[in-house]
Design a protein around this motif. Sequence first.
Motif, PDB file in Angstrom:
ATOM      1  N   ASP A   1       0.828  -1.213   0.000  1.00  0.00           N
ATOM      2  CA  ASP A   1       0.000   0.000   0.000  1.00  0.00           C
ATOM      3  C   ASP A   1       0.861   1.262   0.000  1.00  0.00           C
ATOM      4  N   LEU A   2       1.924   1.254   0.790  1.00  0.00           N
ATOM      5  CA  LEU A   2       2.815   2.411   0.847  1.00  0.00           C
ATOM      6  C   LEU A   2       3.522   2.625  -0.488  1.00  0.00           C
ATOM      7  N   ALA A   3       4.001   1.535  -1.080  1.00  0.00           N
ATOM      8  CA  ALA A   3       4.658   1.656  -2.385  1.00  0.00           C
ATOM      9  C   ALA A   3       3.674   2.181  -3.430  1.00  0.00           C
ATOM     10  N   GLY A   4       2.441   1.738  -3.382  1.00  0.00           N
ATOM     11  CA  GLY A   4       1.424   2.225  -4.323  1.00  0.00           C
ATOM     12  C   GLY A   4       1.132   3.696  -4.120  1.00  0.00           C
ATOM     13  N   ALA A   5       1.084   4.136  -2.864  1.00  0.00           N
ATOM     14  CA  ALA A   5       0.819   5.549  -2.588  1.00  0.00           C
ATOM     15  C   ALA A   5       1.966   6.428  -3.070  1.00  0.00           C
ATOM     16  N   VAL A   6       3.203   5.998  -2.856  1.00  0.00           N
ATOM     17  CA  VAL A   6       4.357   6.782  -3.308  1.00  0.00           C
ATOM     18  C   VAL A   6       4.440   6.747  -4.826  1.00  0.00           C
ATOM     19  N   LEU A   7       4.101   5.603  -5.413  1.00  0.00           N
ATOM     20  CA  LEU A   7       4.127   5.463  -6.873  1.00  0.00           C
ATOM     21  C   LEU A   7       3.190   6.459  -7.543  1.00  0.00           C
TER      22      LEU A   7
END
Length: 121
Positions: free
Chosen positions: A58-64
Motif C-alpha cells: 500500500d505504501l509503495a502504491g501511494a508513493v508510486l
Amino acid sequence: MPSLPRRVAVVTAIALVAGWTTTGCGVRLADAPPPLPTPDANEAGRAEAVESALAIADLAGAVLATAQDPELQAILEQVEHGSAIQSEALGGLWVPPPRPTPTDATQSPSASPAPWTSHSS
C-alpha cells in the motif's frame, strides 16, 4: 389389509423411531456457535507478516502515485507487486466467518464468504 389398531401401532412406532434418531444427531440449533479459535504463535507470526507485506504494498502504491522519476516508478512497481505476491504466498488475511447475532436467528441463512482472502493492490 392389517387391522386399524395394528396400522396405528406401526405408524406410531415409525414416528417414535424417527423422532428418537433425529434428536440425537448432534445438531443443536438453539446453541451458540463454538468460539473462534485462538491463533497460536505460528499463526500470529504469519498474520503479522501478511499485514506487513500488505502495508508495504500500500505504501509503495501511494508513493508510486506521486513519483516523477521513471526509475523510481519501476522500483516502486516491483516493490508493490512483490509485496502483494508475498502476502498471497503467506496465505492472505484471515477473515473470521460471520457470527450469528440474535437478529440472525429470524433471518434466512445466506452464503458466507470464504474464510481466507488475499489483498492485492
